[in-house]
Design a protein around this motif. Structure first.
Motif, PDB file in Angstrom:
ATOM      1  N   VAL A  10      63.553  40.798  19.929  1.00  0.00           N
ATOM      2  CA  VAL A  10      63.367  42.248  19.932  1.00  0.00           C
ATOM      3  C   VAL A  10      64.227  42.905  18.857  1.00  0.00           C
ATOM      4  O   VAL A  10      65.434  42.659  18.773  1.00  0.00           O
ATOM      5  N   CYS A  11      63.616  43.756  18.038  1.00  0.00           N
ATOM      6  CA  CYS A  11      64.273  44.617  17.053  1.00  0.00           C
ATOM      7  C   CYS A  11      65.210  43.812  16.146  1.00  0.00           C
ATOM      8  O   CYS A  11      64.762  42.993  15.361  1.00  0.00           O
TER       9      CYS A  11
ATOM     10  N   VAL B  43      54.096  33.617   4.661  1.00  0.00           N
ATOM     11  CA  VAL B  43      54.568  32.426   5.379  1.00  0.00           C
ATOM     12  C   VAL B  43      53.417  31.848   6.189  1.00  0.00           C
ATOM     13  O   VAL B  43      52.866  32.523   7.060  1.00  0.00           O
ATOM     14  N   GLN B  44      53.060  30.624   5.920  1.00  0.00           N
ATOM     15  CA  GLN B  44      51.884  30.011   6.538  1.00  0.00           C
ATOM     16  C   GLN B  44      51.994  29.928   8.058  1.00  0.00           C
ATOM     17  O   GLN B  44      50.999  30.003   8.771  1.00  0.00           O
ATOM     18  N   ASP B  45      53.197  29.807   8.569  1.00  0.00           N
ATOM     19  CA  ASP B  45      53.401  29.616  10.006  1.00  0.00           C
ATOM     20  C   ASP B  45      53.326  30.909  10.808  1.00  0.00           C
ATOM     21  O   ASP B  45      53.264  30.873  12.029  1.00  0.00           O
ATOM     22  N   LEU B  46      53.309  32.066  10.133  1.00  0.00           N
ATOM     23  CA  LEU B  46      53.394  33.349  10.821  1.00  0.00           C
ATOM     24  C   LEU B  46      52.080  34.118  10.789  1.00  0.00           C
ATOM     25  O   LEU B  46      51.332  34.053   9.810  1.00  0.00           O
ATOM     26  N   ILE B  47      51.825  34.861  11.861  1.00  0.00           N
ATOM     27  CA  ILE B  47      50.664  35.731  11.961  1.00  0.00           C
ATOM     28  C   ILE B  47      51.151  37.151  12.230  1.00  0.00           C
ATOM     29  O   ILE B  47      51.896  37.380  13.192  1.00  0.00           O
ATOM     30  N   VAL B  48      50.754  38.109  11.409  1.00  0.00           N
ATOM     31  CA  VAL B  48      51.049  39.517  11.652  1.00  0.00           C
ATOM     32  C   VAL B  48      49.970  40.062  12.589  1.00  0.00           C
ATOM     33  O   VAL B  48      48.790  40.048  12.259  1.00  0.00           O
ATOM     34  N   LEU B  49      50.384  40.545  13.753  1.00  0.00           N
ATOM     35  CA  LEU B  49      49.446  40.970  14.784  1.00  0.00           C
ATOM     36  C   LEU B  49      49.278  42.472  14.865  1.00  0.00           C
ATOM     37  O   LEU B  49      48.252  42.962  15.331  1.00  0.00           O
ATOM     38  N   SER B  50      50.288  43.216  14.437  1.00  0.00           N
ATOM     39  CA  SER B  50      50.197  44.667  14.533  1.00  0.00           C
ATOM     40  C   SER B  50      51.204  45.320  13.608  1.00  0.00           C
ATOM     41  O   SER B  50      52.312  44.816  13.417  1.00  0.00           O
TER      42      SER B  50
ATOM     43  N   LEU C 132      54.529  43.713  15.286  1.00  0.00           N
ATOM     44  CA  LEU C 132      54.377  42.514  16.101  1.00  0.00           C
ATOM     45  C   LEU C 132      53.890  41.348  15.244  1.00  0.00           C
ATOM     46  O   LEU C 132      52.918  41.470  14.503  1.00  0.00           O
ATOM     47  N   ALA C 133      54.597  40.228  15.346  1.00  0.00           N
ATOM     48  CA  ALA C 133      54.205  38.999  14.648  1.00  0.00           C
ATOM     49  C   ALA C 133      54.536  37.819  15.537  1.00  0.00           C
ATOM     50  O   ALA C 133      55.316  37.937  16.493  1.00  0.00           O
ATOM     51  N   ALA C 134      53.962  36.677  15.217  1.00  0.00           N
ATOM     52  CA  ALA C 134      54.213  35.476  16.018  1.00  0.00           C
ATOM     53  C   ALA C 134      53.994  34.239  15.166  1.00  0.00           C
ATOM     54  O   ALA C 134      53.274  34.266  14.165  1.00  0.00           O
ATOM     55  N   SER C 135      54.651  33.164  15.556  1.00  0.00           N
ATOM     56  CA  SER C 135      54.356  31.871  14.934  1.00  0.00           C
ATOM     57  C   SER C 135      52.997  31.408  15.435  1.00  0.00           C
ATOM     58  O   SER C 135      52.543  31.792  16.522  1.00  0.00           O
ATOM     59  N   LYS C 136      52.330  30.580  14.661  1.00  0.00           N
ATOM     60  CA  LYS C 136      50.972  30.177  15.002  1.00  0.00           C
ATOM     61  C   LYS C 136      50.906  29.393  16.311  1.00  0.00           C
ATOM     62  O   LYS C 136      49.885  29.405  17.002  1.00  0.00           O
TER      63      LYS C 136
ATOM     64  N   LYS D   8      57.276  31.531  19.002  1.00  0.00           N
ATOM     65  CA  LYS D   8      58.193  32.577  18.544  1.00  0.00           C
ATOM     66  C   LYS D   8      57.414  33.879  18.418  1.00  0.00           C
ATOM     67  O   LYS D   8      56.411  33.954  17.714  1.00  0.00           O
ATOM     68  N   VAL D   9      57.886  34.910  19.105  1.00  0.00           N
ATOM     69  CA  VAL D   9      57.257  36.222  19.069  1.00  0.00           C
ATOM     70  C   VAL D   9      58.289  37.225  18.554  1.00  0.00           C
ATOM     71  O   VAL D   9      59.427  37.269  19.054  1.00  0.00           O
ATOM     72  N   PHE D  10      57.891  38.031  17.581  1.00  0.00           N
ATOM     73  CA  PHE D  10      58.803  38.968  16.926  1.00  0.00           C
ATOM     74  C   PHE D  10      58.296  40.398  17.136  1.00  0.00           C
ATOM     75  O   PHE D  10      57.182  40.724  16.733  1.00  0.00           O
TER      76      PHE D  10
END
Length: 307
Positions: A141-142, A205-212, A221-225, A229-231
């Motif tokens: 978080v943050c 970064v190939q391992d990361l997805i931007v979700l919002s 909001l982002a997460a590893s594939k 890991k949720v950011f």
């Protein structure tokens, strides 16, 4: 919880197309149920208030959760009595040999410091490394999201021209992802920070997805594939008056803060993020933990090694 349906039911294909989670009876009867073991590393000064905020969200699902509160050993909180910490909290050394379904690391008011200048940075990096083998999914978080992105992927944060404070509209960018299942196309979430990370760096970064993200607030909001890991760069956990109290604190400190945006209607606070907050945590608990973590917690390391 997922809806359980008979094997080969024609409606299954429709549910799948509409991104509605379901489970066959055959799969359901083979599921064992136990409480989810979640560790919460609380880095916020007002630990009791932060506990309440996360407990509201973790306690509003059909899943049973057992929480372990963690505090740093290399830094003593100035706002929480030692007796309270000794009664309700453990240090990393006390849980180092344990496994958890999930780990939450809160924000922290140290964001203007370089990461290496933070008093407990070395301890935090040890916890992040430990979580890779002992925790199935981590939720940052943050400031903790920025710290984890820096530690795991080398993504730097940068100082904003002025503090970002308010409740902002966000767009869902990956509608098929389980973490945003059920989200409206646009939703609201609070932010309160002086720093940010560049979304384009995450996208590379190939391992990361931007979700919002948000036009005004940037990445949210982002997460590893693999979902481990949720950011979250904002504060979906904030209660009704958190931004108000921070604003009053900054006024009293003569920091000349601007009023939090999209937060007040006249003198009254408008809460417009609560539904999103509950859905975000419910999705994380269900899809990224409950449906994936091994029943025997001590098998997490073996499962991760073969994933």
């Amino acid at each position: 919880m997922p809806v359980t349906i008979p094997q080969d039911l024609p409606a299954a294909e429709v549910l799948k197309q509409e991104n509605i989670f379901f489970m066959t009876k055959e799969r359901a009867i083979h599921q064992d149920i136990r409480p989810l073991q979640i560790a919460l590393l609380n880095l916020m000064p007002n630990k009791i208030r932060t506990e309440e905020q996360f407990l509201r969200l973790l306690g509003n699902t059909a899943l049973q959760v057992e929480l372990t509160f963690l505090t740093t050993a290399t830094y003593q909180s100035k706002h929480t009595p030692i007796s309270y910490l000794q009664t309700f909290y453990q240090t990393f050394e006390q849980v180092r040999g344990s496994h958890f379904d999930a780990l939450i690391i809160t924000g922290s008011p140290v964001e203007t410091l370089a990461f290496e200048e933070v008093a407990y940075w070395k301890e935090l990096t040890e916890i992040l490394a430990w979580a890779d083998e002992h925790v199935y999914s981590s939720f940052f978080v943050c400031w903790a999201a920025q710290a984890a992105l820096y530690h795991h992927y080398g993504i730097e944060k940068h100082l904003l021209p002025k503090k970002l404070s308010g409740v902002y509209s966000h767009t869902v960018k990956q509608k098929g992802h389980p973490l945003v299942r059920g989200f409206d196309d646009f939703f609201w979430a609070p932010h309160s920070r002086n720093t940010a990370v560049d979304e384009t760096k995450l996208s590379s970064v190939q391992d990361l997805i931007v979700l919002s993200d948000s036009e005004e607030a940037g990445l949210y909001l982002a997460a590893s594939k693999d979902g481990r890991k949720v950011f979250v760069t904002g504060h979906s956990e904030y209660d009704e008056l958190t931004l108000h109290d921070e604003y009053q604190r900054d006024l009293a400190a003569a920091l000349n803060p601007e009023k939090p945006l999209n937060y007040y209607q006249g003198d009254e606070v408008t809460v417009r993020w609560r539904g999103h907050a509950h859905l975000l945590f419910s999705n994380w608990l269900n899809y990224h933990i409950y449906q994936s973590t091994p029943y025997q917690l001590d098998q997490i390391s073996k499962v991760l090694q073969h994933s």
